[in-house]
Design a protein around this motif. Structure first.
Motif, PDB file in Angstrom:
ATOM      1  N   LEU A 125      14.267   1.669   7.363  1.00 35.04           N
ATOM      2  CA  LEU A 125      12.917   0.947   7.905  1.00 35.04           C
ATOM      3  C   LEU A 125      13.185  -0.636   6.712  1.00 35.04           C
ATOM      4  O   LEU A 125      11.981  -0.909   8.202  1.00 35.04           O
ATOM      5  CB  LEU A 125      12.256   1.453   6.381  1.00 35.04           C
ATOM      6  N   HIS A 126      14.096  -0.717   5.922  1.00 36.41           N
ATOM      7  CA  HIS A 126      14.436  -2.441   6.828  1.00 36.41           C
ATOM      8  C   HIS A 126      14.208  -3.245   8.187  1.00 36.41           C
ATOM      9  O   HIS A 126      12.935  -3.772   8.139  1.00 36.41           O
ATOM     10  CB  HIS A 126      15.643  -2.537   5.906  1.00 36.41           C
ATOM     11  N   THR A 127      15.100  -2.525   8.904  1.00 38.57           N
ATOM     12  CA  THR A 127      15.197  -3.721   9.907  1.00 38.57           C
ATOM     13  C   THR A 127      13.653  -3.096  11.097  1.00 38.57           C
ATOM     14  O   THR A 127      13.613  -4.391  12.102  1.00 38.57           O
ATOM     15  CB  THR A 127      15.841  -2.287  10.783  1.00 38.57           C
ATOM     16  N   THR A 128      12.901  -1.818  10.793  1.00 41.55           N
ATOM     17  CA  THR A 128      11.695  -1.837  12.350  1.00 41.55           C
ATOM     18  C   THR A 128      10.507  -2.579  10.793  1.00 41.55           C
ATOM     19  O   THR A 128       9.785  -3.316  11.520  1.00 41.55           O
ATOM     20  CB  THR A 128      11.383  -0.208  12.145  1.00 41.55           C
ATOM     21  N   ALA A 129      10.941  -2.696   9.877  1.00 39.71           N
ATOM     22  CA  ALA A 129       9.637  -3.341   9.454  1.00 39.71           C
ATOM     23  C   ALA A 129       9.936  -4.947   9.351  1.00 39.71           C
ATOM     24  O   ALA A 129       8.812  -5.844  10.098  1.00 39.71           O
ATOM     25  CB  ALA A 129       9.840  -3.764   7.582  1.00 39.71           C
ATOM     26  N   GLU A 130      11.554  -5.857   9.109  1.00 34.65           N
ATOM     27  CA  GLU A 130      11.222  -7.274   9.621  1.00 34.65           C
ATOM     28  C   GLU A 130      10.624  -7.296  11.133  1.00 34.65           C
ATOM     29  O   GLU A 130      10.768  -8.657  11.670  1.00 34.65           O
ATOM     30  CB  GLU A 130      13.179  -7.348  10.216  1.00 34.65           C
ATOM     31  N   SER A 131      11.240  -6.293  12.278  1.00 37.30           N
ATOM     32  CA  SER A 131      11.023  -6.726  13.851  1.00 37.30           C
ATOM     33  C   SER A 131       9.556  -6.948  13.977  1.00 37.30           C
ATOM     34  O   SER A 131       9.189  -7.888  14.712  1.00 37.30           O
ATOM     35  CB  SER A 131      11.505  -5.146  14.799  1.00 37.30           C
ATOM     36  N   HIS A 132       8.324  -6.390  12.968  1.00 38.21           N
ATOM     37  CA  HIS A 132       7.760  -6.650  13.315  1.00 38.21           C
ATOM     38  C   HIS A 132       6.756  -7.162  12.286  1.00 38.21           C
ATOM     39  O   HIS A 132       5.401  -6.685  11.632  1.00 38.21           O
ATOM     40  CB  HIS A 132       6.930  -5.008  13.366  1.00 38.21           C
ATOM     41  N   HIS A 133       7.222  -8.014  11.648  1.00 38.35           N
ATOM     42  CA  HIS A 133       6.803  -8.652  10.348  1.00 38.35           C
ATOM     43  C   HIS A 133       5.585  -7.688   9.209  1.00 38.35           C
ATOM     44  O   HIS A 133       4.730  -8.116   9.165  1.00 38.35           O
ATOM     45  CB  HIS A 133       5.612 -10.114  10.861  1.00 38.35           C
ATOM     46  N   ARG A 134       6.379  -6.516   8.609  1.00 34.84           N
ATOM     47  CA  ARG A 134       5.222  -5.530   8.195  1.00 34.84           C
ATOM     48  C   ARG A 134       5.641  -5.368   6.776  1.00 34.84           C
ATOM     49  O   ARG A 134       7.073  -5.893   7.020  1.00 34.84           O
ATOM     50  CB  ARG A 134       5.161  -4.106   9.130  1.00 34.84           C
ATOM     51  N   VAL A 138       5.007  -8.502  -2.316  1.00 32.98           N
ATOM     52  CA  VAL A 138       5.071  -8.938  -1.571  1.00 32.98           C
ATOM     53  C   VAL A 138       4.585 -10.558  -0.533  1.00 32.98           C
ATOM     54  O   VAL A 138       6.041 -10.333   0.409  1.00 32.98           O
ATOM     55  CB  VAL A 138       3.667  -7.740  -0.773  1.00 32.98           C
ATOM     56  N   GLU A 139       4.107 -10.405  -0.836  1.00 37.13           N
ATOM     57  CA  GLU A 139       4.051 -12.256  -0.261  1.00 37.13           C
ATOM     58  C   GLU A 139       5.635 -12.817  -0.509  1.00 37.13           C
ATOM     59  O   GLU A 139       6.136 -13.988   0.353  1.00 37.13           O
ATOM     60  CB  GLU A 139       2.697 -12.833  -0.781  1.00 37.13           C
ATOM     61  N   SER A 140       5.868 -12.777  -1.813  1.00 33.57           N
ATOM     62  CA  SER A 140       7.444 -13.505  -2.168  1.00 33.57           C
ATOM     63  C   SER A 140       8.935 -13.144  -0.858  1.00 33.57           C
ATOM     64  O   SER A 140       9.524 -13.612  -0.401  1.00 33.57           O
ATOM     65  CB  SER A 140       7.278 -13.519  -3.580  1.00 33.57           C
ATOM     66  N   ARG A 141       7.927 -11.873  -0.847  1.00 30.01           N
ATOM     67  CA  ARG A 141       9.256 -11.565   0.319  1.00 30.01           C
ATOM     68  C   ARG A 141       9.241 -11.814   1.622  1.00 30.01           C
ATOM     69  O   ARG A 141       9.913 -12.482   2.169  1.00 30.01           O
ATOM     70  CB  ARG A 141       9.208  -9.989  -0.234  1.00 30.01           C
ATOM     71  N   PHE A 142       7.475 -12.057   1.997  1.00 30.11           N
ATOM     72  CA  PHE A 142       7.510 -12.347   3.153  1.00 30.11           C
ATOM     73  C   PHE A 142       8.062 -14.075   3.700  1.00 30.11           C
ATOM     74  O   PHE A 142       8.521 -14.509   4.690  1.00 30.11           O
ATOM     75  CB  PHE A 142       6.369 -11.759   3.233  1.00 30.11           C
ATOM     76  N   ARG A 143       7.486 -14.234   2.353  1.00 29.69           N
ATOM     77  CA  ARG A 143       8.465 -16.038   2.714  1.00 29.69           C
ATOM     78  C   ARG A 143       9.601 -16.280   2.507  1.00 29.69           C
ATOM     79  O   ARG A 143      10.143 -17.746   2.767  1.00 29.69           O
ATOM     80  CB  ARG A 143       7.985 -16.953   1.120  1.00 29.69           C
ATOM     81  N   THR A 144      10.686 -15.245   2.659  1.00 25.52           N
ATOM     82  CA  THR A 144      11.695 -15.667   2.526  1.00 25.52           C
ATOM     83  C   THR A 144      12.195 -15.289   4.053  1.00 25.52           C
ATOM     84  O   THR A 144      13.671 -14.948   4.690  1.00 25.52           O
ATOM     85  CB  THR A 144      12.759 -14.635   2.173  1.00 25.52           C
ATOM     86  N   ASN A 145      11.362 -14.879   4.979  1.00 24.50           N
ATOM     87  CA  ASN A 145      11.391 -14.540   6.207  1.00 24.50           C
ATOM     88  C   ASN A 145      11.843 -12.801   6.173  1.00 24.50           C
ATOM     89  O   ASN A 145      12.326 -12.580   7.546  1.00 24.50           O
ATOM     90  CB  ASN A 145      11.842 -15.374   6.990  1.00 24.50           C
ATOM     91  N   PHE A 146      11.917 -12.119   5.349  1.00 23.68           N
ATOM     92  CA  PHE A 146      11.929 -10.984   5.331  1.00 23.68           C
ATOM     93  C   PHE A 146      11.321 -10.067   5.139  1.00 23.68           C
ATOM     94  O   PHE A 146      10.197 -10.496   4.523  1.00 23.68           O
ATOM     95  CB  PHE A 146      13.509 -10.063   4.249  1.00 23.68           C
ATOM     96  N   SER A 147      10.845  -8.603   5.624  1.00 21.99           N
ATOM     97  CA  SER A 147      10.050  -7.858   5.426  1.00 21.99           C
ATOM     98  C   SER A 147      10.324  -6.773   4.126  1.00 21.99           C
ATOM     99  O   SER A 147      10.681  -6.276   3.504  1.00 21.99           O
ATOM    100  CB  SER A 147      10.014  -6.676   6.109  1.00 21.99           C
ATOM    101  N   PRO A 148       8.709  -6.686   2.701  1.00 27.49           N
ATOM    102  CA  PRO A 148       9.038  -5.934   1.669  1.00 27.49           C
ATOM    103  C   PRO A 148       8.482  -4.676   2.343  1.00 27.49           C
ATOM    104  O   PRO A 148       7.657  -3.680   2.703  1.00 27.49           O
ATOM    105  CB  PRO A 148       8.075  -6.336   0.649  1.00 27.49           C
ATOM    106  N   ILE A 149       9.952  -3.730   1.406  1.00 28.77           N
ATOM    107  CA  ILE A 149       9.879  -2.350   0.782  1.00 28.77           C
ATOM    108  C   ILE A 149       9.733  -2.451  -0.529  1.00 28.77           C
ATOM    109  O   ILE A 149       9.696  -2.544  -0.558  1.00 28.77           O
ATOM    110  CB  ILE A 149      11.362  -1.639   1.720  1.00 28.77           C
ATOM    111  N   ALA A 151       0.642  -3.599   7.338  1.00 30.18           N
ATOM    112  CA  ALA A 151       0.816  -2.389   6.302  1.00 30.18           C
ATOM    113  C   ALA A 151       0.578  -1.512   6.463  1.00 30.18           C
ATOM    114  O   ALA A 151       0.075  -0.698   6.356  1.00 30.18           O
ATOM    115  CB  ALA A 151       1.100  -2.842   4.595  1.00 30.18           C
ATOM    116  N   ARG A 152       2.064  -0.131   6.458  1.00 26.44           N
ATOM    117  CA  ARG A 152       1.842   1.233   6.797  1.00 26.44           C
ATOM    118  C   ARG A 152       2.458   1.508   5.969  1.00 26.44           C
ATOM    119  O   ARG A 152       3.864   1.270   5.087  1.00 26.44           O
ATOM    120  CB  ARG A 152       3.034   1.417   8.155  1.00 26.44           C
ATOM    121  N   ALA A 153       2.875   3.200   5.682  1.00 30.00           N
ATOM    122  CA  ALA A 153       3.377   3.921   4.953  1.00 30.00           C
ATOM    123  C   ALA A 153       3.268   4.775   5.259  1.00 30.00           C
ATOM    124  O   ALA A 153       3.310   5.136   6.255  1.00 30.00           O
ATOM    125  CB  ALA A 153       1.554   4.537   3.915  1.00 30.00           C
TER     126      ALA A 153
END
Ligand code: F6P
Length: 342
Positions: free
Chosen positions: A153-162, A205-216, A265-267
């Protein structure tokens, strides 16, 4: 000596490994005969059994599920249930029972032992919430399945900024979420033992997005928000042990995150995938050793006990030590995961 074996409650990887070890040692070293009761406590309650010899347990070590099948039957909820069990055990010449189960199945075993039934317990559950043992088998497999899901999920979340929310099992105890979350590098882990503040989750969640990674975000099915803190139910209907069916906290969180942060965000609900399939090496090792020691406890007449892992030793503890109180995540254990939040 004729020994009955049953598996009750939610299944988990490693049940067949226990059955195999019980039968192999019992036949080879002690000359015992075995009978398998089908569907947990329903088997002895209704006298439903199958032959269980070395031939029946060949080839089952790596197989998930249970060759004896399972159910959540509670004999204490059936009129004359205990008498039916004792008379069916006598009718099939069964001198002792090995019950493989979690808090409910072993809770019944505890009460039956108090009433004089010769029973030895083996602790199983993917939830790892039985006291008296360092680990239950099934847990390691479930954690590895959840960890692999998180990795993907890390890799697909990052591809889509989700943001992706992963809902795992764990009704009252957050062990799966905690271990899989740490192993998978989750950015938030939410467990039943500690009600969560949705504002804190969104800040991570917001802090993780600021690092250019997507939160899980990994969440146990039994986790509750501080505000309006009830468990999220799929159905309020109670099973024979008084449990409701949980589910939906992942969707709830994903919606809240979208609304509050404006990020998609998706579950993902892992559900019974965590309980199915082949056990890990650790679970095969633990389940096998539990089985070997459970049949040794029968040989020693050490009834009313449960086998348990302490360090690397298998010991025997009174059944009530395993079933009296659930083993939950302690604040200092949760704090180790919190270091990585955000
Ligand atoms: O006790 C194990 C467990 O996997 C729990 O984590 C979960 O709430 C429950 O079983 C689900 O049970 P069932 O498959 O009966 O819905």
């Amino acid at each position: 000596m004729r020994v009955g074996v049953l598996t009750g409650g939610g299944d988990c990887p490693g049940l067949n490994a226990v059955i195999r070890a019980v039968v192999r040692r019992g036949v080879k070293e002690y000359g015992y005969e075995f009978v398998g009761f089908r569907d947990g406590w329903r088997g002895p309650l209704e006298g439903d059994s199958v032959p269980l010899g070395v031939d029946q347990v060949r080839g089952i070590l790596p197989r998930g599920g249970t060759i004896l099948k399972s159910s959540r039957t509670n004999p204490f909820k059936v009129d004359g249930g205990v008498e039916k069990i004792t008379s069916n055990l006598a009718a099939s010449d069964v001198d002792a029972l090995i019950a493989i189960g979690g808090e409910d199945t072993l809770g019944v075993a505890t009460r039956l032992a108090d009433l004089g039934v010769n029973v030895v317990g083996v602790p199983k559950t993917i939830d790892n919430d039985l006291s008296g043992t360092d680990f239950t088998f099934g847990f390691d497999t479930a954690v590895n399945i959840a960890m692999e899901a998180i990795d993907r999920l890390h890799t697909t979340a990052e591809s889509h900024h989700r943001a992706l929310v992963v809902e795992v099992m764990g009704r009252h105890a957050g062990w799966i979420a905690l271990h899989a979350g740490i192993a998978g590098g989750a950015n938030v882990v939410l467990i039943p033992e500690k009600p969560f503040d949705i504002d804190d989750v969104c800040a991570h969640v917001e802090s993780r997005f600021r690092t250019n990674f997507s939160p899980i975000i990994v969440v146990s099915e039994g986790a509750v928000p501080v505000a309006g803190g009830d468990m999220t139910l799929q159905s309020g209907e109670l099973d024979a042990f008084g449990h409701v069916r949980l589910g939906g906290i992942g969707d709830f969180l994903a919606k809240q995150i979208e609304e509050r942060t404006g990020k998609e965000a998706r579950a993902v609900v892992l559900g019974h995938v965590q309980r199915g399939g082949t056990p890990t090496a650790f679970d095969r090792w633990l389940a096998t050793r539990f089985g070997l020691q459970a049949v040794a406890a029968v040989r020693d007449g050490d009834f009313g006990t449960m086998v348990a892992l302490r360090g690397t030793d298998i010991v025997r503890v009174p059944l009530i030590e395993g079933t009296g109180e659930l083993k939950t995540v302690q604040p200092e254990q949760y704090a180790e995961a919190e270091v990585f939040f955000g």
